[in-house]
Write a protein that holds these residues in place. Sequence first.
Motif, PDB file in Angstrom:
ATOM      1  N   ALA A 129       0.989  -7.909   7.871  1.00  0.00           N
ATOM      2  CA  ALA A 129       0.519  -6.555   7.585  1.00  0.00           C
ATOM      3  C   ALA A 129       1.692  -5.602   7.413  1.00  0.00           C
ATOM      4  O   ALA A 129       2.667  -5.653   8.164  1.00  0.00           O
ATOM      5  N   ALA A 130       1.585  -4.694   6.433  1.00  0.00           N
ATOM      6  CA  ALA A 130       2.653  -3.724   6.171  1.00  0.00           C
ATOM      7  C   ALA A 130       2.713  -2.644   7.229  1.00  0.00           C
ATOM      8  O   ALA A 130       3.735  -1.965   7.366  1.00  0.00           O
ATOM      9  N   GLY A 131       1.657  -2.461   8.003  1.00  0.00           N
ATOM     10  CA  GLY A 131       1.663  -1.457   9.059  1.00  0.00           C
ATOM     11  C   GLY A 131       0.805  -0.252   8.729  1.00  0.00           C
ATOM     12  O   GLY A 131       0.526   0.040   7.564  1.00  0.00           O
ATOM     13  N   ASN A 132       0.401   0.458   9.779  1.00  0.00           N
ATOM     14  CA  ASN A 132      -0.554   1.563   9.643  1.00  0.00           C
ATOM     15  C   ASN A 132       0.041   2.938   9.925  1.00  0.00           C
ATOM     16  O   ASN A 132      -0.558   3.758  10.596  1.00  0.00           O
ATOM     17  N   ILE A 175      -0.109   8.145   9.462  1.00  0.00           N
ATOM     18  CA  ILE A 175       0.057   8.526   8.058  1.00  0.00           C
ATOM     19  C   ILE A 175       1.048   7.563   7.423  1.00  0.00           C
ATOM     20  O   ILE A 175       2.107   7.280   7.986  1.00  0.00           O
ATOM     21  N   SER A 176       0.724   7.061   6.246  1.00  0.00           N
ATOM     22  CA  SER A 176       1.501   5.994   5.618  1.00  0.00           C
ATOM     23  C   SER A 176       2.993   6.298   5.559  1.00  0.00           C
ATOM     24  O   SER A 176       3.410   7.420   5.285  1.00  0.00           O
ATOM     25  N   ASP A 177       3.798   5.273   5.833  1.00  0.00           N
ATOM     26  CA  ASP A 177       5.253   5.373   5.800  1.00  0.00           C
ATOM     27  C   ASP A 177       5.820   4.468   4.716  1.00  0.00           C
ATOM     28  O   ASP A 177       5.216   3.469   4.341  1.00  0.00           O
ATOM     29  N   ASN A 178       7.023   4.818   4.257  1.00  0.00           N
ATOM     30  CA  ASN A 178       7.744   3.990   3.298  1.00  0.00           C
ATOM     31  C   ASN A 178       8.597   2.998   4.082  1.00  0.00           C
ATOM     32  O   ASN A 178       9.606   3.377   4.688  1.00  0.00           O
ATOM     33  N   ASN A 179       8.206   1.732   4.061  1.00  0.00           N
ATOM     34  CA  ASN A 179       8.937   0.714   4.825  1.00  0.00           C
ATOM     35  C   ASN A 179      10.334   0.467   4.285  1.00  0.00           C
ATOM     36  O   ASN A 179      11.165  -0.114   4.989  1.00  0.00           O
ATOM     37  N   ASP A 180      10.601   0.894   3.045  1.00  0.00           N
ATOM     38  CA  ASP A 180      11.951   0.767   2.511  1.00  0.00           C
ATOM     39  C   ASP A 180      12.913   1.702   3.238  1.00  0.00           C
ATOM     40  O   ASP A 180      14.121   1.457   3.277  1.00  0.00           O
ATOM     41  N   ILE A 181      12.379   2.754   3.797  1.00  0.00           N
ATOM     42  CA  ILE A 181      13.193   3.747   4.507  1.00  0.00           C
ATOM     43  C   ILE A 181      13.023   3.601   6.021  1.00  0.00           C
ATOM     44  O   ILE A 181      13.999   3.540   6.767  1.00  0.00           O
ATOM     45  N   VAL A 209       1.708  -7.024   3.061  1.00  0.00           N
ATOM     46  CA  VAL A 209       0.491  -6.588   2.389  1.00  0.00           C
ATOM     47  C   VAL A 209       0.127  -5.153   2.767  1.00  0.00           C
ATOM     48  O   VAL A 209       0.040  -4.804   3.946  1.00  0.00           O
ATOM     49  N   ALA A 210      -0.102  -4.321   1.744  1.00  0.00           N
ATOM     50  CA  ALA A 210      -0.588  -2.950   1.924  1.00  0.00           C
ATOM     51  C   ALA A 210      -2.108  -2.938   1.803  1.00  0.00           C
ATOM     52  O   ALA A 210      -2.714  -3.907   1.333  1.00  0.00           O
ATOM     53  N   SER A 211      -2.725  -1.810   2.199  1.00  0.00           N
ATOM     54  CA  SER A 211      -4.190  -1.713   2.206  1.00  0.00           C
ATOM     55  C   SER A 211      -4.696  -0.778   1.118  1.00  0.00           C
ATOM     56  O   SER A 211      -4.137   0.298   0.886  1.00  0.00           O
ATOM     57  N   LEU A 212      -5.790  -1.199   0.461  1.00  0.00           N
ATOM     58  CA  LEU A 212      -6.452  -0.400  -0.566  1.00  0.00           C
ATOM     59  C   LEU A 212      -7.854   0.003  -0.116  1.00  0.00           C
ATOM     60  O   LEU A 212      -8.498  -0.701   0.656  1.00  0.00           O
ATOM     61  N   THR A 213      -8.322   1.122  -0.661  1.00  0.00           N
ATOM     62  CA  THR A 213      -9.708   1.530  -0.464  1.00  0.00           C
ATOM     63  C   THR A 213     -10.562   0.923  -1.575  1.00  0.00           C
ATOM     64  O   THR A 213     -10.042   0.344  -2.539  1.00  0.00           O
ATOM     65  N   SER A 214     -11.862   1.095  -1.482  1.00  0.00           N
ATOM     66  CA  SER A 214     -12.775   0.532  -2.475  1.00  0.00           C
ATOM     67  C   SER A 214     -12.653   1.227  -3.829  1.00  0.00           C
ATOM     68  O   SER A 214     -13.186   0.734  -4.827  1.00  0.00           O
ATOM     69  N   THR A 215     -11.949   2.366  -3.886  1.00  0.00           N
ATOM     70  CA  THR A 215     -11.745   3.063  -5.166  1.00  0.00           C
ATOM     71  C   THR A 215     -10.379   2.753  -5.768  1.00  0.00           C
ATOM     72  O   THR A 215     -10.007   3.330  -6.781  1.00  0.00           O
ATOM     73  N   ALA A 222      -7.451   3.291  -4.279  1.00  0.00           N
ATOM     74  CA  ALA A 222      -6.388   4.146  -3.751  1.00  0.00           C
ATOM     75  C   ALA A 222      -5.668   3.437  -2.610  1.00  0.00           C
ATOM     76  O   ALA A 222      -6.241   2.576  -1.932  1.00  0.00           O
ATOM     77  N   LEU A 223      -4.409   3.791  -2.407  1.00  0.00           N
ATOM     78  CA  LEU A 223      -3.691   3.307  -1.239  1.00  0.00           C
ATOM     79  C   LEU A 223      -4.325   3.961  -0.016  1.00  0.00           C
ATOM     80  O   LEU A 223      -4.473   5.180   0.046  1.00  0.00           O
ATOM     81  N   SER A 224      -4.727   3.159   0.960  1.00  0.00           N
ATOM     82  CA  SER A 224      -5.355   3.713   2.166  1.00  0.00           C
ATOM     83  C   SER A 224      -4.410   4.722   2.815  1.00  0.00           C
ATOM     84  O   SER A 224      -3.195   4.523   2.846  1.00  0.00           O
ATOM     85  N   SER A 225      -4.976   5.809   3.334  1.00  0.00           N
ATOM     86  CA  SER A 225      -4.153   6.898   3.872  1.00  0.00           C
ATOM     87  C   SER A 225      -3.231   6.441   4.986  1.00  0.00           C
ATOM     88  O   SER A 225      -2.165   7.014   5.194  1.00  0.00           O
ATOM     89  N   PHE A 226      -3.609   5.390   5.705  1.00  0.00           N
ATOM     90  CA  PHE A 226      -2.808   4.896   6.820  1.00  0.00           C
ATOM     91  C   PHE A 226      -1.802   3.834   6.403  1.00  0.00           C
ATOM     92  O   PHE A 226      -0.907   3.482   7.170  1.00  0.00           O
ATOM     93  N   SER A 227      -1.936   3.287   5.192  1.00  0.00           N
ATOM     94  CA  SER A 227      -1.188   2.091   4.821  1.00  0.00           C
ATOM     95  C   SER A 227       0.276   2.381   4.494  1.00  0.00           C
ATOM     96  O   SER A 227       0.598   3.224   3.661  1.00  0.00           O
ATOM     97  N   ASN A 228       1.165   1.634   5.129  1.00  0.00           N
ATOM     98  CA  ASN A 228       2.572   1.686   4.748  1.00  0.00           C
ATOM     99  C   ASN A 228       2.751   1.055   3.376  1.00  0.00           C
ATOM    100  O   ASN A 228       1.889   0.311   2.890  1.00  0.00           O
TER     101      ASN A 228
END
Length: 631
Positions: free
Chosen positions: A375-378, A384-390, A406-412, A414-420
């Motif tokens: 998991a990329a992290g929450n 609130i999503s973070d940039n794991n590169d930084i 792996v990052a998380s997507l919503t059903s629309t 979009a990148l989930s608001s919590f997803s790194n």
Amino acid sequence: MAKDLFTQKAAKSASLKVASTFAAPEETGTRHFKKPEALAKDELLVQWSAEATTAIRAQIHKQLETEVVETLHTKAMKTSNTGVLEVVINKKSNRSLSQLQKEFSNEATVIFAEPNQTISIQAISNDPKINNLWGTQGSYGSKATTAWDQNYIGSSKIVTGIIDSGIDYTHQDLYLNIWLNQGEIRSLSFFSFLQDTDKDGLITFRDLNSSINLTNPSANLKDWNTNGYIDAGDLLNNQSGWEDGKDNDINGYIDDLIGWDFVNKDNDPYDDNSHGTHVAGTIGAIGNNNTGVSGLNWQTQMIALKTLSGAGSGSLSSAVGATDYFTTAKVQASNRNESSRFIGTNNSWGGGGYSQALADSIKRASDQNLLFIVAAGNGGSDGISDNNDIYQNYPSNYTNSNVIAVASLTSTGALSSFSNYGAVSVDLGAPGSSILSTLPGNQYGTYSGTSMATPHVTGALALMAAAAPQATAQQLKDTLLQSAVATTSLSGKTLSGGRLDVAAAISKLNGVPPTATPNYTLTPSASSINEGAVITSTVTTTNLATGSKLYYALSGTGITIADFSAGSLTGEGATDTTGKFTFSHTIKNDLLTENTETLSIKLYADSARTLQVGSTATVSIADTSKASTPL
């Protein structure tokens, strides 16, 4: 195993409900898990060299006044000639853990010493509201239904490891797809009476539940928990006769019939949290059984490797042990010439910083052609999503070639608001918001998190391996990323720029052989130009999704925006269907005598321009201005 502990766990299996682990949702319908409590006492991981004998270690422990609380020397460590890994506590009250770490590091027989960090689940919970599996059949889902329509439904030969809070192995939608350790059961006195009814070369729970075996009294099968079928709970019952108190496969674990509990140190990896059961359902809930949900794989085998407690936290040393357990299981199965194919482990957890011990165990897995899906992290403490590169997140930021983040997507879409996310450190996106799956006690519910996105990818890899049994781990990973569907929300935020499409990945595996991971070439139209000329740069990429964004920057000694007729020193572009894009700049003839200048052009994967991809291109700019005639 401890029989009274099994009784406690079995009781939980019958009564656990969603609310017992996840509190009632807030009015918003979403909340983060509570932060796990820290480990009870400060612990240090000490990796000894192979030359460090028991006597040498004991002498140093006496000298440094330390105590060993756990010793790990897994079969995978021994095979790779790695020394003992110890979990050590400090007995000097006036000495900090960091000071003790330095003292151990100064010992010649110590390879490294590091804190035994806390890891925790990477999920968010909400009240069950969704009664369909958008993650498999929605517009932005995994496209598993397309694969099923083509009769790709998995295989009982494919094995994945679930490093998590355990699995409810008695669940009506999971029990057939729980792994059965052939190395342990082959030595049992009644093994010869068990029939391989599906002819896959293995004895699995599908065989145990066939009428041929159920009606054979010599097969030693009884529904001890009276739920109507034979599951792992029946085999682990102290009256069943399936536990003989021996380490039959000589892997260091006694009676590990279905995996191991690294938290309670026994052979009963039952899920007392619910997180691991939810993960398992996405990977391999039984399909076409007119019950509950379906995993990406209708049939498969999942090893329960419990490293997280009922509170959702665990130790790094447990994760190392679990990773090595799966690696050893794969090696031993190969040595027994089993028909099973081990793919990799699902790691829906995170926490702490870099660990050399875990990095080493991931490498040992890689050496055995095994993947590590994580998991990329929450978004850390603020959600609130973070940039794991930084802001590095582990274990998703390990650079081992077998890691898939792996990052998380919503059903629309979009990148989930919590997803790194991370253009370099995160590979692709997958469904992770409001995912319906299995929960302990024959329950079902929806959870959100990169924890839920990760098993979609693990399940996809298992489905791909079943469709293409000869594909290597690297081929599976490369094909997975190459077949990712370009997604706007992931452009410039993941390495592939796209989301999971398992049907496309299977089609690619069955067609053109997979090629290497993405690469980048930056080519100027000339290596030397005069002032007043136009320089055009062409970016060429391979194995990168169409529409992926890349960013460039111009620099050099004495180079400023004043050197160009128009434009900016920075810009961006998106790859076309051939993986290319171009950009141009006109060099300004400023009539100043400056001598020759060197222009540097760099390409980046992130908008902050901190992660360069490809090599730097240079262009020599000749000064065509003449010095003015003196008055």
